[in-house]
Design a protein around this motif. Structure first.
Motif, PDB file in Angstrom:
ATOM      1  N   LEU A 124      31.430   1.678  53.961  1.00 18.95           N
ATOM      2  CA  LEU A 124      30.920   0.794  54.222  1.00 18.95           C
ATOM      3  C   LEU A 124      29.920   1.542  54.789  1.00 18.95           C
ATOM      4  O   LEU A 124      28.676   1.372  56.546  1.00 18.95           O
ATOM      5  CB  LEU A 124      31.712  -0.044  55.940  1.00 18.95           C
ATOM      6  N   LEU A 125      30.243   3.163  55.564  1.00 15.61           N
ATOM      7  CA  LEU A 125      29.758   3.667  56.499  1.00 15.61           C
ATOM      8  C   LEU A 125      27.866   4.774  55.613  1.00 15.61           C
ATOM      9  O   LEU A 125      29.182   5.601  54.643  1.00 15.61           O
ATOM     10  CB  LEU A 125      30.420   4.756  57.183  1.00 15.61           C
ATOM     11  N   GLN A 126      27.502   3.754  55.625  1.00 19.80           N
ATOM     12  CA  GLN A 126      26.459   4.549  54.787  1.00 19.80           C
ATOM     13  C   GLN A 126      24.897   5.160  55.516  1.00 19.80           C
ATOM     14  O   GLN A 126      24.135   5.066  55.310  1.00 19.80           O
ATOM     15  CB  GLN A 126      25.846   3.053  53.884  1.00 19.80           C
ATOM     16  N   ASP A 127      25.617   5.641  57.032  1.00 17.01           N
ATOM     17  CA  ASP A 127      24.669   6.116  57.885  1.00 17.01           C
ATOM     18  C   ASP A 127      24.072   8.058  57.360  1.00 17.01           C
ATOM     19  O   ASP A 127      24.937   8.157  56.311  1.00 17.01           O
ATOM     20  CB  ASP A 127      24.811   5.967  59.507  1.00 17.01           C
ATOM     21  N   SER A 161      35.978   2.651  52.319  1.00 17.01           N
ATOM     22  CA  SER A 161      35.523   1.134  52.366  1.00 17.01           C
ATOM     23  C   SER A 161      34.086   1.264  51.943  1.00 17.01           C
ATOM     24  O   SER A 161      33.131   0.151  51.590  1.00 17.01           O
ATOM     25  CB  SER A 161      35.364   1.214  54.047  1.00 17.01           C
ATOM     26  N   ALA A 204      36.048   0.430  60.665  1.00 18.03           N
ATOM     27  CA  ALA A 204      35.967   1.958  58.817  1.00 18.03           C
ATOM     28  C   ALA A 204      35.170   2.664  60.259  1.00 18.03           C
ATOM     29  O   ALA A 204      35.888   3.922  60.256  1.00 18.03           O
ATOM     30  CB  ALA A 204      34.672   1.710  58.185  1.00 18.03           C
ATOM     31  N   TYR A 205      34.131   2.405  61.259  1.00 16.69           N
ATOM     32  CA  TYR A 205      33.445   3.459  61.698  1.00 16.69           C
ATOM     33  C   TYR A 205      34.391   3.840  62.974  1.00 16.69           C
ATOM     34  O   TYR A 205      34.642   5.398  63.289  1.00 16.69           O
ATOM     35  CB  TYR A 205      33.108   2.066  62.739  1.00 16.69           C
ATOM     36  N   ARG A 209      35.914  -7.009  62.478  1.00 12.16           N
ATOM     37  CA  ARG A 209      34.873  -6.857  61.412  1.00 12.16           C
ATOM     38  C   ARG A 209      34.923  -5.235  60.934  1.00 12.16           C
ATOM     39  O   ARG A 209      35.585  -4.975  61.507  1.00 12.16           O
ATOM     40  CB  ARG A 209      33.750  -6.749  62.589  1.00 12.16           C
ATOM     41  N   TYR A 226      32.756  -3.274  58.995  1.00  6.38           N
ATOM     42  CA  TYR A 226      32.238  -2.238  59.312  1.00  6.38           C
ATOM     43  C   TYR A 226      32.851  -1.170  60.878  1.00  6.38           C
ATOM     44  O   TYR A 226      33.343  -0.254  61.031  1.00  6.38           O
ATOM     45  CB  TYR A 226      30.939  -2.832  59.594  1.00  6.38           C
ATOM     46  N   ASP A 227      33.152  -2.269  61.845  1.00  8.43           N
ATOM     47  CA  ASP A 227      33.843  -1.886  63.584  1.00  8.43           C
ATOM     48  C   ASP A 227      34.665  -0.904  62.865  1.00  8.43           C
ATOM     49  O   ASP A 227      35.141  -0.200  63.369  1.00  8.43           O
ATOM     50  CB  ASP A 227      33.867  -2.592  63.668  1.00  8.43           C
ATOM     51  N   GLU A 282      25.052  -2.485  64.111  1.00  4.88           N
ATOM     52  CA  GLU A 282      25.706  -2.830  63.331  1.00  4.88           C
ATOM     53  C   GLU A 282      26.874  -3.336  63.995  1.00  4.88           C
ATOM     54  O   GLU A 282      27.851  -3.682  63.616  1.00  4.88           O
ATOM     55  CB  GLU A 282      25.497  -1.917  61.944  1.00  4.88           C
TER      56      GLU A 282
END
Length: 392
Positions: free
Chosen positions: A97-100, A95, A66-67, A61, A63-64, A26
């Motif tokens: 977006l962090l669903q890990d 966000s 947010a990570y 990006r 996601y980037d 991702e």
């Protein structure tokens, strides 16, 4: 009353995984490389360099971004820069977006940092969200304890009690901290009867903690349970709890109310200054007298009279009552209060009469009548005059 909770989980990065795992699919290649470098700097204890590098990234990006914000949040927390840790973690969590597998722990970390930063209102939504989906390797009861504490700190007493109830169902028991929160909320809501079992549980866990005994007795008195309050304070004392001076005074008063004046006298005699504080001496003397412990009462009345002459009068009365006529006269001679002048003269009449000294008895009967003519003074004069005539 309520101590602040410390974080019960270790908050560190990486949160149980290496950045290159599960992220390569991702994160962009560029960001993944920078994240790995930041991780390596952190491992080398170069947090400031790791933060500077991540802060300098220009990411497009979502996601980037947010990570990296999550990573920055952890790093800032490790440097004890809480405001920036909260800001970055909040953006990362919000966000969505962090669903890990680390998403839950990230939100937990944010909630805990908000709690320790005393941002209780902000922490609560996160704790409630976390409680809806608790991983198997996490303790749901810990979340509800934090929810209870957060509600308590912002004076939401009923919500705090509801959270403690859920905590108890999950944990199976309540230890000191949740019980203390529960008690505090009950007291704020004036739930006096409900607070008593809570205090009983706290006393079992911390039998030497004075405040639990004090609050129990205080509530019992508030509810009109004076006998129970007496039993509580007496039990605390028997178990070696160091009661305050006010607690001991309350205990003495309760003994007196229950009709055990000798116990009241004993407790007063054990207070600080019991031999030098005239008010405490008077209380001891009075309770010994009520208990018909005449000699003890006389002894303490003497101590009180030595400190304040106004106590000569009750001392003399008790000596007279007990037949110590010469001692009574000696004390009556020292009574200087004009308000008792006639009474003192009549008391001397009785003392001299008992000593068969009719001449002096008549003298003081007439003196009493001159000060204040009463039925008693006139009766003594008539009676003593007759006795003297018969004797002559």
């Amino acid at each position: 009353m309520i101590k602040k909770l410390t974080l019960l989980v270790a908050l560190s990065f990486p949160l149980g995984f290496m950045p290159e795992q599960a992220v390569s699919a991702e994160l962009s290649q560029y960001t993944a490389g920078r994240v790995q470098r930041a991780h390596n700097l952190q491992q080398d204890e170069k947090l400031a360099d790791a933060i500077a590098m991540l802060e300098g990234l220009n990411l497009s990006r979502a996601y980037d971004k947010a990570y990296v914000q999550r990573m920055l949040g952890v790093f800032y927390w490790q440097q004890n820069i809480k405001t920036k840790a909260i800001a970055n973690l909040t953006d990362a969590v919000n966000s969505g977006l962090l669903q890990d597998e680390q998403a839950w722990l990230t939100q937990r970390m944010l909630a805990d940092i908000l709690l320790t930063s005393e941002e209780f209102k902000q922490a609560l939504p996160h704790y409630y969200a976390l409680s809806n989906n608790v991983p198997e390797n996490q303790n749901a009861d810990e979340l509800w304890l934090r929810i209870a504490q957060s509600h308590y700190q912002i004076s939401e007493w009923q919500q705090s009690l509801s959270a403690i109830k859920t905590y108890a169902e999950l944990a199976g028991k309540l230890d000191v901290q949740p019980l203390t929160i529960k008690l505090g909320a009950q007291l704020q809501l004036k739930q006096w009867k409900a607070a008593l079992p809570t205090l009983e549980s706290l006393i079992v866990l911390e039998p030497n903690k004075l405040v639990w005994w004090q609050q129990t007795a205080g509530i019992q008195l508030r509810l009109g349970q004076s006998n129970s309050a007496l039993d509580t304070l007496a039990l605390a004392r028997r178990q070696g709890v160091d009661l305050s001076q006010q607690d001991l005074k309350t205990l003495a008063q309760l003994y007196a109310q229950r009709g055990i004046p000798e116990r009241a006298a004993i407790v007063y005699s054990q207070l600080d200054g019991a031999d030098s504080d005239v008010d405490l001496l008077v209380l001891q003397a009075q309770y010994w007298q009520i208990a018909k412990e005449w000699d003890k009462s006389i002894t303490v009345w003497r101590q009180a009279a030595a400190l304040n002459n106004k106590h000569r009068w009750p001392l003399a009365q008790l000596l007279l009552q007990q037949g110590h006529y010469q001692q009574a006269i000696a004390e009556l001679d020292k009574v200087k209060d004009k308000a008792y002048e006639a009474d003192v003269a009549l008391a001397k009449v009785r003392a001299y009469y008992k000593l068969d000294n009719l001449e002096k008895a008549v003298i003081f009967a007439k003196q009493a009548d001159n000060i204040e003519s009463t039925t008693a003074s006139k009766s003594w004069i008539k009676y003593l005059s007759q006795k003297r005539e018969m004797a002559s």
